[in-house]
Design a protein around this motif. Structure first.
Motif, mmCIF file in Angstrom:
data_model
loop_
_atom_site.group_PDB
_atom_site.id
_atom_site.type_symbol
_atom_site.label_atom_id
_atom_site.label_comp_id
_atom_site.label_asym_id
_atom_site.label_seq_id
_atom_site.Cartn_x
_atom_site.Cartn_y
_atom_site.Cartn_z
ATOM 1 N N THR A 266 0.889 -1.123 0.065
ATOM 2 C CA THR A 266 0.016 0.006 0.171
ATOM 3 C C THR A 266 0.699 1.478 -0.152
ATOM 4 O O THR A 266 0.651 2.262 -0.693
ATOM 5 C CB THR A 266 -0.854 -0.075 1.316
ATOM 6 N N MET A 267 1.863 1.187 0.940
ATOM 7 C CA MET A 267 2.762 2.406 0.934
ATOM 8 C C MET A 267 3.333 2.514 -0.476
ATOM 9 O O MET A 267 3.710 3.790 -0.727
ATOM 10 C CB MET A 267 3.771 2.399 1.957
ATOM 11 N N VAL A 268 4.132 1.645 -1.158
ATOM 12 C CA VAL A 268 4.625 1.850 -2.362
ATOM 13 C C VAL A 268 3.576 2.055 -3.545
ATOM 14 O O VAL A 268 3.992 2.916 -4.255
ATOM 15 C CB VAL A 268 5.393 0.218 -2.900
ATOM 16 N N SER A 269 2.439 1.544 -3.358
ATOM 17 C CA SER A 269 1.450 2.237 -4.439
ATOM 18 C C SER A 269 1.116 3.353 -4.345
ATOM 19 O O SER A 269 0.901 4.391 -5.161
ATOM 20 C CB SER A 269 0.071 1.043 -4.274
ATOM 21 N N ASN A 270 0.882 4.096 -2.985
ATOM 22 C CA ASN A 270 0.758 5.370 -2.911
ATOM 23 C C ASN A 270 1.716 6.329 -3.090
ATOM 24 O O ASN A 270 1.703 7.300 -3.402
ATOM 25 C CB ASN A 270 0.332 5.676 -1.324
ATOM 26 N N ALA A 271 3.119 5.739 -2.975
ATOM 27 C CA ALA A 271 4.274 6.514 -3.295
ATOM 28 C C ALA A 271 4.418 6.638 -4.707
ATOM 29 O O ALA A 271 4.804 7.688 -5.257
ATOM 30 C CB ALA A 271 5.467 6.007 -2.542
ATOM 31 N N THR A 272 4.153 5.853 -5.394
ATOM 32 C CA THR A 272 4.295 5.752 -6.870
ATOM 33 C C THR A 272 3.218 6.170 -7.898
ATOM 34 O O THR A 272 3.153 6.219 -8.844
ATOM 35 C CB THR A 272 4.906 4.281 -7.341
ATOM 36 N N LYS A 273 1.969 6.067 -7.124
ATOM 37 C CA LYS A 273 0.727 6.512 -8.009
ATOM 38 C C LYS A 273 0.808 7.853 -8.421
ATOM 39 O O LYS A 273 1.280 8.565 -7.866
ATOM 40 C CB LYS A 273 -0.533 6.382 -7.141
ATOM 41 N N LYS A 274 0.378 8.208 -9.795
ATOM 42 C CA LYS A 274 0.551 9.167 -10.690
ATOM 43 C C LYS A 274 -1.086 9.815 -10.628
ATOM 44 O O LYS A 274 -1.836 9.142 -10.796
ATOM 45 C CB LYS A 274 1.148 9.220 -12.198
ATOM 46 N N VAL A 275 -0.691 11.115 -10.370
ATOM 47 C CA VAL A 275 -2.114 11.991 -10.524
ATOM 48 C C VAL A 275 -2.186 12.636 -11.800
ATOM 49 O O VAL A 275 -1.201 13.406 -12.110
ATOM 50 C CB VAL A 275 -2.321 12.985 -9.120
ATOM 51 N N PRO A 276 -3.159 12.374 -12.429
ATOM 52 C CA PRO A 276 -3.323 13.045 -13.748
ATOM 53 C C PRO A 276 -3.340 14.491 -13.588
ATOM 54 O O PRO A 276 -4.025 15.150 -13.033
ATOM 55 C CB PRO A 276 -4.815 12.542 -14.304
ATOM 56 N N ALA A 277 -2.592 15.333 -14.499
ATOM 57 C CA ALA A 277 -2.497 16.592 -14.560
ATOM 58 C C ALA A 277 -3.629 17.111 -15.500
ATOM 59 O O ALA A 277 -4.059 18.422 -15.472
ATOM 60 C CB ALA A 277 -1.014 17.157 -14.923
ATOM 61 N N LEU A 278 -3.669 16.132 -16.279
ATOM 62 C CA LEU A 278 -4.640 16.527 -17.457
ATOM 63 C C LEU A 278 -5.459 15.260 -18.082
ATOM 64 O O LEU A 278 -4.795 14.253 -18.150
ATOM 65 C CB LEU A 278 -4.237 17.329 -18.576
ATOM 66 N N ASP B 128 0.768 12.700 -14.657
ATOM 67 C CA ASP B 128 0.793 12.170 -16.124
ATOM 68 C C ASP B 128 -0.410 12.814 -16.745
ATOM 69 O O ASP B 128 -1.318 13.532 -15.946
ATOM 70 C CB ASP B 128 0.775 10.635 -16.233
ATOM 71 N N VAL B 129 -0.383 12.457 -18.011
ATOM 72 C CA VAL B 129 -1.421 13.067 -18.977
ATOM 73 C C VAL B 129 -2.339 11.563 -19.093
ATOM 74 O O VAL B 129 -1.827 10.519 -19.716
ATOM 75 C CB VAL B 129 -1.098 13.574 -19.994
ATOM 76 N N TYR B 130 -3.630 11.492 -18.531
ATOM 77 C CA TYR B 130 -4.630 10.419 -18.897
ATOM 78 C C TYR B 130 -5.126 10.535 -20.238
ATOM 79 O O TYR B 130 -5.855 11.521 -20.442
ATOM 80 C CB TYR B 130 -5.648 10.160 -17.602
ATOM 81 N N VAL B 131 -4.973 9.453 -21.161
ATOM 82 C CA VAL B 131 -5.509 9.587 -22.507
ATOM 83 C C VAL B 131 -6.610 8.697 -22.595
ATOM 84 O O VAL B 131 -6.308 7.357 -22.601
ATOM 85 C CB VAL B 131 -4.396 9.498 -23.667
ATOM 86 N N TYR B 132 -7.599 9.086 -23.315
ATOM 87 C CA TYR B 132 -8.665 8.133 -23.977
ATOM 88 C C TYR B 132 -8.549 8.018 -25.405
ATOM 89 O O TYR B 132 -8.460 8.978 -26.262
ATOM 90 C CB TYR B 132 -10.102 9.088 -23.622
ATOM 91 N N ARG B 133 -8.017 6.933 -25.694
ATOM 92 C CA ARG B 133 -7.520 6.720 -27.234
ATOM 93 C C ARG B 133 -8.716 5.910 -27.912
ATOM 94 O O ARG B 133 -9.288 5.128 -27.038
ATOM 95 C CB ARG B 133 -6.133 5.916 -27.146
ATOM 96 N N ASP B 134 -8.308 6.046 -29.155
ATOM 97 C CA ASP B 134 -9.471 5.225 -30.172
ATOM 98 C C ASP B 134 -10.755 5.400 -29.913
ATOM 99 O O ASP B 134 -11.645 4.479 -30.234
ATOM 100 C CB ASP B 134 -9.079 3.633 -29.907
ATOM 101 N N LEU B 135 -11.312 6.569 -29.642
ATOM 102 C CA LEU B 135 -12.866 6.936 -29.404
ATOM 103 C C LEU B 135 -13.198 6.896 -30.908
ATOM 104 O O LEU B 135 -12.547 7.548 -31.879
ATOM 105 C CB LEU B 135 -13.140 8.224 -28.631
ATOM 106 N N TYR B 136 -14.404 6.690 -30.945
ATOM 107 C CA TYR B 136 -15.128 6.788 -32.399
ATOM 108 C C TYR B 136 -16.550 7.319 -32.431
ATOM 109 O O TYR B 136 -17.288 6.734 -32.088
ATOM 110 C CB TYR B 136 -15.233 5.325 -33.184
ATOM 111 N N LEU B 137 -16.619 8.662 -32.876
ATOM 112 C CA LEU B 137 -17.890 9.386 -32.613
ATOM 113 C C LEU B 137 -18.338 9.581 -34.085
ATOM 114 O O LEU B 137 -17.815 10.222 -34.870
ATOM 115 C CB LEU B 137 -17.585 10.581 -31.731
ATOM 116 N N THR B 138 -19.762 9.091 -34.273
ATOM 117 C CA THR B 138 -20.212 9.164 -35.565
ATOM 118 C C THR B 138 -21.788 9.024 -35.412
ATOM 119 O O THR B 138 -22.096 8.191 -34.502
ATOM 120 C CB THR B 138 -19.685 8.580 -36.822
ATOM 121 N N GLU B 139 -22.592 9.440 -36.182
ATOM 122 C CA GLU B 139 -24.097 9.044 -36.309
ATOM 123 C C GLU B 139 -24.401 8.075 -37.648
ATOM 124 O O GLU B 139 -25.321 7.822 -37.799
ATOM 125 C CB GLU B 139 -24.874 10.517 -36.500
ATOM 126 N N GLU B 140 -23.123 7.982 -38.233
ATOM 127 C CA GLU B 140 -23.315 7.276 -39.490
ATOM 128 C C GLU B 140 -22.947 5.650 -39.461
ATOM 129 O O GLU B 140 -23.027 4.997 -40.266
ATOM 130 C CB GLU B 140 -22.453 7.845 -40.786
#
Length: 241
Positions: free
Chosen positions: A48-60, A93-105
């Protein structure tokens, strides 16, 4: 340790006369369960201590809709942005949502993929965990008409970005639900044109990346990181100079 006082005294004397190895064997034999429990507790505590110490918080939180980028450009859009803005890469870090596909067709499997992408976008926006979206023209239209993009017209933008501002339709009200349920004979809507994105296709960072068509960057309307989002778009503008 149970037993009478005399028995406990005899055990202590016997224990003191044991060799070091025998003492270890005795302790392990009679106390292995408590020792095992303590060991597990210690492992959990350390983990738990290692996880909390190394866990990254998204800046964006960013998203790519109907576009994809190579590894080099992806690094420029994320790690290099953190470096340029003075962030600690070990903690943010920057958390990224990749490969999104937005369309109505879409139809068939593409329709399911588009539906899943729309649900992901809605969930992220609801949780206020999406800040900037990079998207093609079709995705830009879908995000705009839904009212998901921030109106940039009243923001204090630097002059360097103003030539790249883009406008699109935003639906203020419509009868889409009634029309789909057959309760209205025709679809009607009230809309307005809003400045709600920056066309980034000609920014140096994208110019030679082999991207076809127009590329837009929009800030999500309910972002709690509005200043950081604008700084990110400014970084995109300046990165390729």
């Amino acid at each position: 340790m149970r037993g009478s006082e005399k028995e406990r005294a005899e055990i202590k004397v016997a224990f003191s006369r044991m060799t070091f190895r025998k003492k270890l064997e005795y302790i392990y034999t009679y106390y292995k369960l408590p020792l095992f429990t303590a060991e597990i507790a210690l492992i959990v505590l350390i983990t738990t201590m290692v996880s909390n110490a190394t866990k990254k918080v998204p800046a964006l939180y960013t998203a790519y809709a109907n576009v994809s980028f190579g590894e080099t450009l992806d690094t420029q859009l994320n790690e290099d942005y953190l470096k340029a803005s003075g962030k600690n890469l070990k903690k943010q870090d920057v958390y990224v949502y990749r490969d999104l596909y937005l369309t109505e067709e879409a139809s068939g499997e593409d329709h399911q993929y588009a539906y899943a992408s729309k649900i992901k976008v809605l969930g992220a926006i609801s949780a206020k965990q999406m800040d900037v979206m990079l998207m093609n023209s079709e995705a830009y239209y879908q995000m705009s008409v839904s009212g998901f993009l921030l109106d940039l017209s009243d923001m204090d933008l630097p002059d360097s970005l103003r030539p790249y501002l883009a406008s699109n339709e935003v639906i203020l009200e419509d009868n889409a639900i009634e029309y789909r349920l057959g309760e209205a004979e025709e679809y009607t809507s009230v809309s307005e044109t809003v400045v709600n994105a920056v066309e980034v296709s000609e920014f140096g960072i994208f110019r030679d990346a082999g991207i076809s068509g127009d590329l837009y960057a929009g800030i999500i309307a309910n972002t709690p990181r509005q200043e950081e989002s604008l700084n990110y778009i400014l970084y995109l503008h300046d990165a390729g100079k």
